[in-house]
Design a protein around this motif. Sequence first.
Motif, PDB file in Angstrom:
ATOM      1  N   LYS A   1       1.488 -11.192  -9.256  1.00 56.96           N
ATOM      2  CA  LYS A   1       0.735 -12.368  -9.674  1.00 56.96           C
ATOM      3  C   LYS A   1       0.260 -13.224  -8.482  1.00 56.96           C
ATOM      4  CE  LYS A   1       2.777 -13.359 -14.358  1.00 56.96           C
ATOM      5  NZ  LYS A   1       3.771 -12.277 -14.302  1.00 56.96           N
ATOM      6  N   MET A   2       0.711 -12.813  -7.210  1.00 52.34           N
ATOM      7  CA  MET A   2       0.336 -13.500  -5.840  1.00 52.34           C
ATOM      8  C   MET A   2      -0.767 -12.736  -5.499  1.00 52.34           C
ATOM      9  SD  MET A   2       2.529 -16.098  -5.814  1.00 52.34           S
ATOM     10  CE  MET A   2       2.513 -15.915  -7.765  1.00 52.34           C
ATOM     11  N   PRO A   3      -1.680 -13.601  -4.759  1.00 46.91           N
ATOM     12  CA  PRO A   3      -2.964 -13.002  -4.210  1.00 46.91           C
ATOM     13  C   PRO A   3      -2.812 -12.253  -3.277  1.00 46.91           C
ATOM     14  CG  PRO A   3      -2.857 -15.191  -3.650  1.00 46.91           C
ATOM     15  CD  PRO A   3      -1.669 -14.898  -4.830  1.00 46.91           C
ATOM     16  N   ILE A   4      -1.907 -11.012  -3.111  1.00 51.74           N
ATOM     17  CA  ILE A   4      -1.556 -10.152  -2.129  1.00 51.74           C
ATOM     18  C   ILE A   4      -2.475  -9.160  -2.300  1.00 51.74           C
ATOM     19  CG2 ILE A   4       0.228  -8.717  -0.855  1.00 51.74           C
ATOM     20  CD1 ILE A   4       2.251 -10.296  -2.427  1.00 51.74           C
ATOM     21  N   PRO A   5      -3.269  -8.650  -0.931  1.00 49.60           N
ATOM     22  CA  PRO A   5      -4.215  -7.571  -1.103  1.00 49.60           C
ATOM     23  C   PRO A   5      -3.324  -6.243  -1.383  1.00 49.60           C
ATOM     24  CG  PRO A   5      -4.606  -8.879   0.802  1.00 49.60           C
ATOM     25  CD  PRO A   5      -3.392  -9.575   0.371  1.00 49.60           C
ATOM     26  N   THR A   6      -3.807  -5.644  -2.610  1.00 48.49           N
ATOM     27  CA  THR A   6      -3.373  -4.452  -3.006  1.00 48.49           C
ATOM     28  C   THR A   6      -2.927  -3.342  -1.936  1.00 48.49           C
ATOM     29  OG1 THR A   6      -4.366  -4.608  -5.071  1.00 48.49           O
ATOM     30  CG2 THR A   6      -3.316  -2.322  -4.542  1.00 48.49           C
ATOM     31  N   GLU A   7      -3.601  -3.183  -0.892  1.00 50.67           N
ATOM     32  CA  GLU A   7      -3.520  -2.344   0.120  1.00 50.67           C
ATOM     33  C   GLU A   7      -2.303  -2.703   1.005  1.00 50.67           C
ATOM     34  OE1 GLU A   7      -6.796  -4.795   1.567  1.00 50.67           O
ATOM     35  OE2 GLU A   7      -6.113  -3.995  -0.491  1.00 50.67           O
ATOM     36  N   GLN A   8      -1.803  -3.803   0.892  1.00 56.44           N
ATOM     37  CA  GLN A   8      -0.748  -4.331   1.815  1.00 56.44           C
ATOM     38  C   GLN A   8       0.569  -4.278   1.135  1.00 56.44           C
ATOM     39  OE1 GLN A   8      -3.838  -7.501   3.795  1.00 56.44           O
ATOM     40  NE2 GLN A   8      -1.692  -8.407   3.357  1.00 56.44           N
ATOM     41  N   ILE A   9       0.714  -3.842  -0.178  1.00 53.89           N
ATOM     42  CA  ILE A   9       2.004  -3.755  -0.867  1.00 53.89           C
ATOM     43  C   ILE A   9       2.433  -1.966  -0.595  1.00 53.89           C
ATOM     44  CG2 ILE A   9       3.008  -3.772  -3.040  1.00 53.89           C
ATOM     45  CD1 ILE A   9       1.154  -5.917  -3.652  1.00 53.89           C
ATOM     46  N   HIS A  10       3.367  -1.789  -0.095  1.00 55.61           N
ATOM     47  CA  HIS A  10       3.603  -0.401   0.204  1.00 55.61           C
ATOM     48  C   HIS A  10       5.173  -0.056  -0.591  1.00 55.61           C
ATOM     49  CE1 HIS A  10       0.502  -0.319   3.397  1.00 55.61           C
ATOM     50  NE2 HIS A  10       1.049  -1.551   3.544  1.00 55.61           N
ATOM     51  N   ARG A  11       4.837   0.651  -1.691  1.00 56.18           N
ATOM     52  CA  ARG A  11       6.128   1.161  -2.345  1.00 56.18           C
ATOM     53  C   ARG A  11       6.665   2.385  -1.807  1.00 56.18           C
ATOM     54  NH1 ARG A  11       6.488   4.773  -6.672  1.00 56.18           N
ATOM     55  NH2 ARG A  11       4.618   5.672  -7.226  1.00 56.18           N
ATOM     56  N   MET A  12       7.949   2.441  -2.244  1.00 56.86           N
ATOM     57  CA  MET A  12       8.435   3.851  -1.966  1.00 56.86           C
ATOM     58  C   MET A  12       8.229   4.582  -3.187  1.00 56.86           C
ATOM     59  SD  MET A  12      12.014   2.828   0.054  1.00 56.86           S
ATOM     60  CE  MET A  12      12.104   2.787   1.707  1.00 56.86           C
ATOM     61  N   GLU A  13       7.754   5.784  -2.833  1.00 60.13           N
ATOM     62  CA  GLU A  13       7.226   7.004  -3.947  1.00 60.13           C
ATOM     63  C   GLU A  13       8.560   7.896  -4.033  1.00 60.13           C
ATOM     64  OE1 GLU A  13       3.441   8.716  -3.630  1.00 60.13           O
ATOM     65  OE2 GLU A  13       2.445   6.666  -2.864  1.00 60.13           O
ATOM     66  N   ALA A  14       9.591   7.416  -4.483  1.00 56.78           N
ATOM     67  CA  ALA A  14      10.863   8.177  -4.532  1.00 56.78           C
ATOM     68  C   ALA A  14      10.983   9.152  -5.839  1.00 56.78           C
ATOM     69  CB  ALA A  14      12.104   7.469  -4.412  1.00 56.78           C
ATOM     70  N   GLU A  15      10.176   8.975  -6.639  1.00 53.68           N
ATOM     71  CA  GLU A  15      10.105   9.864  -7.902  1.00 53.68           C
ATOM     72  C   GLU A  15       9.773  11.303  -7.860  1.00 53.68           C
ATOM     73  OE1 GLU A  15       6.020   7.957  -8.246  1.00 53.68           O
ATOM     74  OE2 GLU A  15       7.961   7.449  -7.321  1.00 53.68           O
ATOM     75  N   VAL A  16       9.201  11.847  -6.923  1.00 61.13           N
ATOM     76  CA  VAL A  16       8.945  13.161  -6.587  1.00 61.13           C
ATOM     77  C   VAL A  16       8.813  13.403  -5.216  1.00 61.13           C
ATOM     78  CG1 VAL A  16       7.367  13.280  -8.680  1.00 61.13           C
ATOM     79  CG2 VAL A  16       6.187  12.682  -6.757  1.00 61.13           C
ATOM     80  N   ASP A  17       9.219  14.528  -4.789  1.00 58.16           N
ATOM     81  CA  ASP A  17       9.167  15.051  -3.333  1.00 58.16           C
ATOM     82  C   ASP A  17       9.571  14.178  -2.283  1.00 58.16           C
ATOM     83  OD1 ASP A  17       7.720  17.472  -4.087  1.00 58.16           O
ATOM     84  OD2 ASP A  17       5.749  16.475  -3.978  1.00 58.16           O
ATOM     85  N   ILE A  18      10.740  13.462  -2.543  1.00 59.69           N
ATOM     86  CA  ILE A  18      11.457  12.397  -2.184  1.00 59.69           C
ATOM     87  C   ILE A  18      11.474  12.535  -0.520  1.00 59.69           C
ATOM     88  CG2 ILE A  18      13.737  13.182  -2.364  1.00 59.69           C
ATOM     89  CD1 ILE A  18      14.407  10.105  -3.036  1.00 59.69           C
TER      90      ILE A  18
ATOM     91  N   TRP B   1      -0.139 -15.810   1.264  1.00 62.22           N
ATOM     92  CA  TRP B   1      -0.130 -14.182   0.800  1.00 62.22           C
ATOM     93  C   TRP B   1      -0.832 -13.230   1.221  1.00 62.22           C
ATOM     94  CZ3 TRP B   1       4.268 -13.905  -1.833  1.00 62.22           C
ATOM     95  CH2 TRP B   1       4.790 -14.966  -2.488  1.00 62.22           C
ATOM     96  N   ASN B   2      -2.184 -13.698   1.772  1.00 64.21           N
ATOM     97  CA  ASN B   2      -3.049 -12.821   2.370  1.00 64.21           C
ATOM     98  C   ASN B   2      -2.666 -12.247   3.582  1.00 64.21           C
ATOM     99  OD1 ASN B   2      -5.219 -13.486   0.263  1.00 64.21           O
ATOM    100  ND2 ASN B   2      -5.879 -15.324   1.380  1.00 64.21           N
ATOM    101  N   ASN B   3      -1.798 -12.385   4.198  1.00 66.14           N
ATOM    102  CA  ASN B   3      -1.149 -12.075   5.296  1.00 66.14           C
ATOM    103  C   ASN B   3       0.117 -11.489   5.273  1.00 66.14           C
ATOM    104  OD1 ASN B   3      -3.678 -12.359   7.043  1.00 66.14           O
ATOM    105  ND2 ASN B   3      -3.564 -14.333   6.901  1.00 66.14           N
ATOM    106  N   ILE B   4       0.787 -11.093   4.112  1.00 70.14           N
ATOM    107  CA  ILE B   4       1.931 -10.459   3.870  1.00 70.14           C
ATOM    108  C   ILE B   4       1.923  -9.190   3.827  1.00 70.14           C
ATOM    109  CG2 ILE B   4       2.070 -11.281   1.495  1.00 70.14           C
ATOM    110  CD1 ILE B   4       5.238 -11.558   1.887  1.00 70.14           C
ATOM    111  N   TYR B   5       2.732  -8.230   4.476  1.00 65.56           N
ATOM    112  CA  TYR B   5       2.653  -6.848   4.124  1.00 65.56           C
ATOM    113  C   TYR B   5       4.037  -6.567   3.634  1.00 65.56           C
ATOM    114  CZ  TYR B   5      -1.404  -6.431   6.971  1.00 65.56           C
ATOM    115  OH  TYR B   5      -2.695  -6.215   7.718  1.00 65.56           O
TER     116      TYR B   5
END
Length: 249
Positions: free
Chosen positions: A108-125, A76-80
């Motif tokens: 709940k997995m030990p993924i570094p927060t900075e390696q999770i990239h959500r799409m910010e689609a709710e504003v200025d899409i 999990w440490n090396n997943i983006y």
Amino acid sequence: MLIETIKPRPLDESKNLIVPGNYQKTLTFCVEHFIALSKQALADHGFFAVALSGGSTPKVIFEKLCSSPYREQMNWNNIYIFFSDERALPPDDPNSNFHMAMQAGFNKMPIPTEQIHRMEAEVDIEKNALKYEETIYRVLGKRPFDLIMLGMGEDGHTASLFPFTEGLNITDRLCIANYVPQKKCWRMTLTFSCINQASNICIYVLGANKRYMLAQVLFHPSQKTLPVEQVGTPQSKALWIVDEAATIR
């Protein structure tokens, strides 16, 4: 392991098909396949970059992946983590693809927060679609995604590339804001240009409700008039992972 005993069947120059069995066997195959691809990527270049899909089938896949004995097999440490598309909703909305994936177990997995990239689609899409594309380039450089996960809607859409939308024709972007008139809303989505560069493209189709559209796409192709028919190339074939209920014709 199922993944070691079931091999894909070529359909045409851009598609392979695999039918692992019933619903539960197919879910198990999907999880084993995800883990195998992650290990291949780690051995090759030290990280695994995946774009997750929304929908009920990915939700069950994620829940199984994030449970024993499968979660112990992931590095999990090396997943983006990226996303193939997103609704114009905040991250805590139950209908957000990001929210679904996190609640399914990724949070709940030990993924570094900075390696999770959500799409910010709710504003200025439109602005945030450009930012997401920049993030892809920043994280991956010139590398393609190791895996892009997709589904197929009953109208033949995939990601948020819906029939008759402008996003179908955009070839110079990785990520766009796509207006969907039939739903009267905006969506953020990866483009075909991005999807078809991926090292692995998987389209998950489970359940009898997808049977008719699956037959149209795989066995009665309409000269690529449906969005999902544009997924896959001779260089990067799409793997259709399908359960028995969806394939009965």
